[in-house]
Design a protein around this motif. Sequence first.
Motif, PDB file in Angstrom:
ATOM      1  N   TYR A  79       0.970  -1.171  -0.100  1.00  0.00           N
ATOM      2  CA  TYR A  79      -0.031  -0.054  -0.029  1.00  0.00           C
ATOM      3  C   TYR A  79       0.736   1.114  -0.028  1.00  0.00           C
ATOM      4  CZ  TYR A  79      -3.828  -3.022   1.270  1.00  0.00           C
ATOM      5  OH  TYR A  79      -4.772  -3.891   1.264  1.00  0.00           O
ATOM      6  N   TRP A  80       0.360   2.455  -0.284  1.00  0.00           N
ATOM      7  CA  TRP A  80       1.204   3.518  -0.352  1.00  0.00           C
ATOM      8  C   TRP A  80       0.395   4.640   0.445  1.00  0.00           C
ATOM      9  CZ3 TRP A  80       5.438   4.183  -3.751  1.00  0.00           C
ATOM     10  CH2 TRP A  80       5.543   3.061  -4.594  1.00  0.00           C
ATOM     11  N   VAL A  81       1.080   5.316   1.203  1.00  0.00           N
ATOM     12  CA  VAL A  81       0.821   6.199   2.104  1.00  0.00           C
ATOM     13  C   VAL A  81       1.439   7.686   1.656  1.00  0.00           C
ATOM     14  CG1 VAL A  81       0.818   7.279   4.466  1.00  0.00           C
ATOM     15  CG2 VAL A  81       0.748   4.860   4.017  1.00  0.00           C
ATOM     16  N   GLU A  82       0.743   8.727   1.452  1.00  0.00           N
ATOM     17  CA  GLU A  82       0.912   9.923   0.950  1.00  0.00           C
ATOM     18  C   GLU A  82       0.624  11.167   2.473  1.00  0.00           C
ATOM     19  OE1 GLU A  82      -0.246  13.499  -2.314  1.00  0.00           O
ATOM     20  OE2 GLU A  82      -1.916  11.662  -1.639  1.00  0.00           O
ATOM     21  N   LEU A  83       1.858  12.089   2.587  1.00  0.00           N
ATOM     22  CA  LEU A  83       1.617  13.004   3.548  1.00  0.00           C
ATOM     23  C   LEU A  83       1.706  14.247   2.670  1.00  0.00           C
ATOM     24  CD1 LEU A  83       3.956  11.911   6.337  1.00  0.00           C
ATOM     25  CD2 LEU A  83       1.754  11.130   5.909  1.00  0.00           C
ATOM     26  N   SER A  84       0.513  14.937   2.870  1.00  0.00           N
ATOM     27  CA  SER A  84       0.497  16.329   2.178  1.00  0.00           C
ATOM     28  C   SER A  84       0.863  17.229   3.344  1.00  0.00           C
ATOM     29  CB  SER A  84      -0.800  16.426   1.608  1.00  0.00           C
ATOM     30  OG  SER A  84      -0.715  18.043   1.097  1.00  0.00           O
ATOM     31  N   VAL A  85       1.808  17.939   3.312  1.00  0.00           N
ATOM     32  CA  VAL A  85       2.205  18.798   4.443  1.00  0.00           C
ATOM     33  C   VAL A  85       2.442  20.283   4.421  1.00  0.00           C
ATOM     34  CG1 VAL A  85       4.196  18.941   6.236  1.00  0.00           C
ATOM     35  CG2 VAL A  85       3.499  16.716   5.327  1.00  0.00           C
ATOM     36  N   THR A  86       2.029  21.196   5.249  1.00  0.00           N
ATOM     37  CA  THR A  86       2.176  22.493   5.212  1.00  0.00           C
ATOM     38  C   THR A  86       3.173  23.079   6.378  1.00  0.00           C
ATOM     39  OG1 THR A  86      -0.275  22.697   4.648  1.00  0.00           O
ATOM     40  CG2 THR A  86       0.659  24.671   5.689  1.00  0.00           C
ATOM     41  N   ASP A  87       3.989  23.918   5.850  1.00  0.00           N
ATOM     42  CA  ASP A  87       4.961  24.143   6.702  1.00  0.00           C
ATOM     43  C   ASP A  87       4.585  25.523   7.590  1.00  0.00           C
ATOM     44  OD1 ASP A  87       5.330  25.341   4.124  1.00  0.00           O
ATOM     45  OD2 ASP A  87       7.093  26.642   5.107  1.00  0.00           O
ATOM     46  N   GLY A  88       5.336  25.830   8.471  1.00  0.00           N
ATOM     47  CA  GLY A  88       4.915  27.037   9.637  1.00  0.00           C
ATOM     48  C   GLY A  88       4.801  28.276   8.825  1.00  0.00           C
ATOM     49  N   GLY A  89       5.789  28.620   7.743  1.00  0.00           N
ATOM     50  CA  GLY A  89       5.637  29.594   6.813  1.00  0.00           C
ATOM     51  C   GLY A  89       4.735  29.835   5.641  1.00  0.00           C
ATOM     52  N   ALA A  90       4.193  28.399   5.668  1.00  0.00           N
ATOM     53  CA  ALA A  90       3.220  28.316   4.190  1.00  0.00           C
ATOM     54  C   ALA A  90       4.184  28.466   3.137  1.00  0.00           C
ATOM     55  CB  ALA A  90       1.907  29.027   4.377  1.00  0.00           C
ATOM     56  N   THR A  91       5.364  28.125   2.941  1.00  0.00           N
ATOM     57  CA  THR A  91       6.248  28.376   1.882  1.00  0.00           C
ATOM     58  C   THR A  91       5.987  27.348   0.865  1.00  0.00           C
ATOM     59  OG1 THR A  91       8.154  27.274   2.706  1.00  0.00           O
ATOM     60  CG2 THR A  91       8.065  29.582   3.375  1.00  0.00           C
ATOM     61  N   GLY A  92       5.651  26.216   0.948  1.00  0.00           N
ATOM     62  CA  GLY A  92       5.649  25.094  -0.043  1.00  0.00           C
ATOM     63  C   GLY A  92       6.940  24.403   0.035  1.00  0.00           C
ATOM     64  N   SER A  93       7.901  24.921   0.566  1.00  0.00           N
ATOM     65  CA  SER A  93       9.358  24.092   0.688  1.00  0.00           C
ATOM     66  C   SER A  93       9.258  23.205   1.779  1.00  0.00           C
ATOM     67  CB  SER A  93      10.384  25.130   0.864  1.00  0.00           C
ATOM     68  OG  SER A  93      10.258  25.944  -0.266  1.00  0.00           O
ATOM     69  N   VAL A  94       8.656  21.980   1.307  1.00  0.00           N
ATOM     70  CA  VAL A  94       8.780  20.949   2.451  1.00  0.00           C
ATOM     71  C   VAL A  94       9.089  19.625   1.623  1.00  0.00           C
ATOM     72  CG1 VAL A  94       6.973  19.385   3.590  1.00  0.00           C
ATOM     73  CG2 VAL A  94       6.509  21.837   3.491  1.00  0.00           C
ATOM     74  N   PHE A  95       9.858  18.947   2.193  1.00  0.00           N
ATOM     75  CA  PHE A  95      10.566  17.857   1.526  1.00  0.00           C
ATOM     76  C   PHE A  95      10.539  16.405   2.444  1.00  0.00           C
ATOM     77  CE2 PHE A  95      12.009  21.656  -0.116  1.00  0.00           C
ATOM     78  CZ  PHE A  95      11.959  21.641  -1.425  1.00  0.00           C
ATOM     79  N   TRP A  96      10.623  15.333   1.891  1.00  0.00           N
ATOM     80  CA  TRP A  96      10.769  14.032   2.546  1.00  0.00           C
ATOM     81  C   TRP A  96      12.349  13.914   2.852  1.00  0.00           C
ATOM     82  CZ3 TRP A  96       7.411  10.395   4.672  1.00  0.00           C
ATOM     83  CH2 TRP A  96       6.171  10.405   3.999  1.00  0.00           C
ATOM     84  N   VAL A  97      12.694  13.339   4.012  1.00  0.00           N
ATOM     85  CA  VAL A  97      13.984  13.047   4.538  1.00  0.00           C
ATOM     86  C   VAL A  97      14.087  11.359   3.817  1.00  0.00           C
ATOM     87  CG1 VAL A  97      15.610  12.510   6.207  1.00  0.00           C
ATOM     88  CG2 VAL A  97      14.176  14.427   6.199  1.00  0.00           C
ATOM     89  N   VAL A  98      15.113  11.271   3.158  1.00  0.00           N
ATOM     90  CA  VAL A  98      15.432   9.901   2.507  1.00  0.00           C
ATOM     91  C   VAL A  98      16.847   9.416   2.756  1.00  0.00           C
ATOM     92  CG1 VAL A  98      13.693  10.130   0.582  1.00  0.00           C
ATOM     93  CG2 VAL A  98      16.122  10.968   0.402  1.00  0.00           C
TER      94      VAL A  98
END
Length: 102
Positions: A79-98
């Motif tokens: 199965y696949w899990v997607e996280l749609s995340v909003t950062d504190g500054g609402a900049t859209g600069s959000v990335f998974w750590v891999v």
Amino acid sequence: FTLENITASIFANGGITNVDVNYYDDAAGLPGALIGSEASVTIDNQTVIGNNFGFDVNEVEMTVTPFTFMGQAGSPTTYWVELSVTDGGATGSVFWVVTSST
């Protein structure tokens, strides 16, 4: 199995203010049909555990409404899990750590 909690490491500055979660079945190794979702899950805790590339690494612990993924004994199921995340500054600069290993 039943999913109740998620812990994720996410690059973002200013902390994480919102997380929406989507669940998908598997379509030949890619996300398939949407089988469930939850908007604005409960963020129980978040801690900055490091930084890189000019971003903080936030370890975010979340509680989700219990979601059951069905499987069959003796047969692997994906199965696949997607996280749609909003950062504190609402900049859209959000990335998974891999990570990777050989």
